[in-house]
Design an enzyme around this catalytic site. Structure first.
Site, PDB file in Angstrom:
ATOM      1  CE1 TYR A  79      -3.264   0.035   5.145  1.00 56.24           C
ATOM      2  CE2 TYR A  79      -3.692  -2.283   5.621  1.00 56.24           C
ATOM      3  CZ  TYR A  79      -3.491  -1.251   4.711  1.00 56.24           C
ATOM      4  OH  TYR A  79      -3.517  -1.528   3.367  1.00 56.24           O
ATOM      5  CE  LYS A  96      -1.483  -4.316   3.495  1.00 58.14           C
ATOM      6  NZ  LYS A  96      -1.704  -5.536   2.700  1.00 58.14           N
ATOM      7  CB  SER A 150      -0.880  -0.009   1.264  1.00 55.29           C
ATOM      8  OG  SER A 150      -1.484   1.258   1.456  1.00 55.29           O
TER       9      SER A 150
HETATM   10  C1  WQD Z   1      -9.616   9.353   1.145  1.00 59.39           C
HETATM   11  C2  WQD Z   1      -9.914  10.834   1.350  1.00 59.39           C
HETATM   12  C3  WQD Z   1     -10.196  11.467   3.650  1.00 59.39           C
HETATM   13  C4  WQD Z   1     -13.918   9.186   4.258  1.00 59.39           C
HETATM   14  C5  WQD Z   1      -6.618   4.455   3.273  1.00 59.39           C
HETATM   15  C6  WQD Z   1      -5.400   3.593   3.542  1.00 59.39           C
HETATM   16  C7  WQD Z   1      -4.940   2.944   2.272  1.00 59.39           C
HETATM   17  C8  WQD Z   1      -6.071   2.152   1.685  1.00 59.39           C
HETATM   18  C9  WQD Z   1      -7.208   3.115   1.360  1.00 59.39           C
HETATM   19  C10 WQD Z   1      -6.273  -0.133   2.485  1.00 59.39           C
HETATM   20  C11 WQD Z   1      -9.167  11.457   2.518  1.00 59.39           C
HETATM   21  C12 WQD Z   1     -11.495  11.670   2.882  1.00 59.39           C
HETATM   22  C13 WQD Z   1     -12.767   9.735   3.705  1.00 59.39           C
HETATM   23  C14 WQD Z   1     -14.993  10.045   4.653  1.00 59.39           C
HETATM   24  C15 WQD Z   1     -13.729  11.934   3.891  1.00 59.39           C
HETATM   25  N1  WQD Z   1      -6.515   1.165   2.598  1.00 59.39           N
HETATM   26  N2  WQD Z   1     -12.693  11.083   3.516  1.00 59.39           N
HETATM   27  N3  WQD Z   1     -14.854  11.395   4.450  1.00 59.39           N
HETATM   28  O1  WQD Z   1      -7.177   7.351   4.008  1.00 59.39           O
HETATM   29  O2  WQD Z   1      -6.408   7.870   1.613  1.00 59.39           O
HETATM   30  O3  WQD Z   1      -6.262   5.534   2.442  1.00 59.39           O
HETATM   31  O4  WQD Z   1      -7.623   3.688   2.628  1.00 59.39           O
HETATM   32  O5  WQD Z   1      -5.755  -0.750   1.598  1.00 59.39           O
HETATM   33  O6  WQD Z   1      -3.864   2.079   2.556  1.00 59.39           O
HETATM   34  O7  WQD Z   1      -4.356   4.419   4.025  1.00 59.39           O
HETATM   35  O8  WQD Z   1      -8.499   6.541   1.998  1.00 59.39           O
HETATM   36  O9  WQD Z   1     -10.874   6.631   1.374  1.00 59.39           O
HETATM   37  O10 WQD Z   1     -10.266   6.697   3.844  1.00 59.39           O
HETATM   38  O11 WQD Z   1      -9.805   8.695   2.407  1.00 59.39           O
HETATM   39  O12 WQD Z   1     -13.634  13.158   3.720  1.00 59.39           O
HETATM   40  O13 WQD Z   1     -16.056   9.598   5.179  1.00 59.39           O
HETATM   41  O14 WQD Z   1     -11.304  10.987   1.647  1.00 59.39           O
HETATM   42  O15 WQD Z   1      -9.968  12.541   4.576  1.00 59.39           O
HETATM   43  O16 WQD Z   1      -8.826  12.795   2.176  1.00 59.39           O
HETATM   44  P1  WQD Z   1      -7.054   6.952   2.582  1.00 59.39           P
HETATM   45  P2  WQD Z   1      -9.938   7.090   2.439  1.00 59.39           P
END
Ligand code: WQD
Length: 352
Positions: free
Chosen positions: A157, A161, A132
């Site tokens: 997490y 990884k 990741s």
């Molecule tokens: C994306 C953007 C949030 C939810 C993580 C892990 C990565 C992979 C994917 C496993 C950010 C914003 C999110 C919400 C929001 N996981 N957001 N409201 O954090 O980039 O990555 O998940 O394989 O390894 O690190 O993904 O989709 O959680 O967030 O505003 O309800 O959306 O702040 O900017 P992230 P995400």
């Protein structure tokens, strides 16, 4: 017929990759402990029963937990030999990992140690690992290349990884017969274009796209946008979203590559698109794809979030001959087709 052993194949990314492995002529043997999956009527995970219908191919599935090394060895030896292993099995919730770190270290790290031991004992020393972009932490330079330092992770997490990558690196250094490809996913989203398989998070979705999708289908009232005061064009977080089917073709390219004589030792590759999209751009694209409004409110920043990340994918293009093809619009429309066809995810499987 080349044969791959797949761990965690019942999950979101694993099941989509298995579609491409089967369509590319691979035999697959899949193990999963079912902690994040739903069992279907034929005694296989619903996701994989649907993959069998989509491809017309048969999957050998066994319910195995990587923490049960004896069972893992028995299954690996009985169903081998394998050309390589594709290792998806891991707990993957960023938030949960900070609440129960020992569960994550045990499941992700000890499970991987057992897998590597069994592989070596059975003479299979090639592994493609589901890593990741989180291993890069908060990028110091953009776009992120594979040379960027790793290990500066803000959550358990991500640390697991990173540690799994380091473990495989050390194994390759100690024994040159080993080959290991680290596939560093950016943000996997979307679903198979049939709408029959897709992301099926348990409880409240941690990730953006499934949450937006549940708001669009009316399962949730509104989206909380975690901060609009980042140093980005519209103030919201920017990520490199990649269609899960592009991720799947990237895995087939990696499995092909690892059997090539020129691939030696340990190699990381970024799997992304090279484009960054903000939270509000995703909301806009999803509304256009679904024809539904996605109400949202601005909420405080989420602890541990970074402002911006997106990939430099030139190494995968050059050495794997792979490039992401699908657009954000494709990601949203395919996600929407899955969501609207399966409002309950795999829980209430329709008669396909
Ligand atoms: C994306 C953007 C949030 C939810 C993580 C892990 C990565 C992979 C994917 C496993 C950010 C914003 C999110 C919400 C929001 N996981 N957001 N409201 O954090 O980039 O990555 O998940 O394989 O390894 O690190 O993904 O989709 O959680 O967030 O505003 O309800 O959306 O702040 O900017 P992230 P995400």
């Amino acid at each position: 017929m080349p044969k791959v052993f797949i761990t965690g194949g019942a999950g979101y990314v694993g099941s989509h990759c298995i579609v491409e492995f089967l369509n590319s002529g691979y035999d697959v043997v899949v193990v999963d402990n079912m902690v994040n999956a739903v069992m279907g009527e034929q005694g296989k995970p619903t996701s994989l029963e649907r993959v069998e219908k989509l491809t017309g191919k048969t999957i050998v599935f066994l319910e195995v937990d990587l923490l049960n090394e004896a069972k893992l060895k028995e299954v690996f030896a009985a169903n081998g030999p394998f050309d390589c292993v594709v290792h998806f099995a891991a707990l993957k919730s960023v938030g949960e990992s900070c609440k129960i770190p020992l569960r994550y270290y045990s499941n992700n790290i000890s499970g991987s140690i057992n897998l590597l031991n069994v592989m070596a004992e059975c003479g299979c020393k090639s592994i493609v690992f589901s890593s990741s972009a989180t291993v890069y932490g908060d990028p110091q330079k953009l776009p992120v290349t594979e040379e960027h330092p790793t290990g500066n992770c803000t959550n358990t997490y991500g640390k697991t990884k990173y540690m799994m990558e380091e473990m495989m690196h050390d194994v390759c250094v100690a024994d040159p017969e080993w080959k290991a490809i680290m596939l560093r996913y950016f943000n996997p989203v979307g679903a198979h274009p049939s709408g029959d398989i897709g992301e099926d998070p348990r409880g409240i979705p941690n990730n953006l796209m499934p949450y937006v999708s549940q708001v669009a289908v009316g399962a949730r009232a509104k989206l909380s946008v975690f901060g609009n005061d980042y140093n980005t064009p519209d103030g919201t977080g920017v990520r490199d979203y990649i269609h899960v089917m592009d991720l799947a073709t990237g895995h087939v390219a990696a499995v092909k590559k690892i059997s090539a004589p020129e691939l030696k030792g340990w190699k990381p590759y970024n799997l992304g698109t090279g484009n960054g999209n903000s939270v509000l751009e995703v909301v806009q694209a999803f509304e256009a794809a679904s024809g539904k409004k996605v109400p949202y409110e601005i909420a405080p920043r989420r602890a541990g979030d970074i402002a911006v990340t997106y990939a430099d994918c030139s190494l995968a293009a050059k050495e794997l001959g792979w490039k992401a093809e699908k657009s954000l619009a494709d990601m949203c429309s395919d996600c929407w087709r899955w969501q609207s066809k399966n409002p309950q995810g795999f829980q209430k499987s329709s008669n396909l």
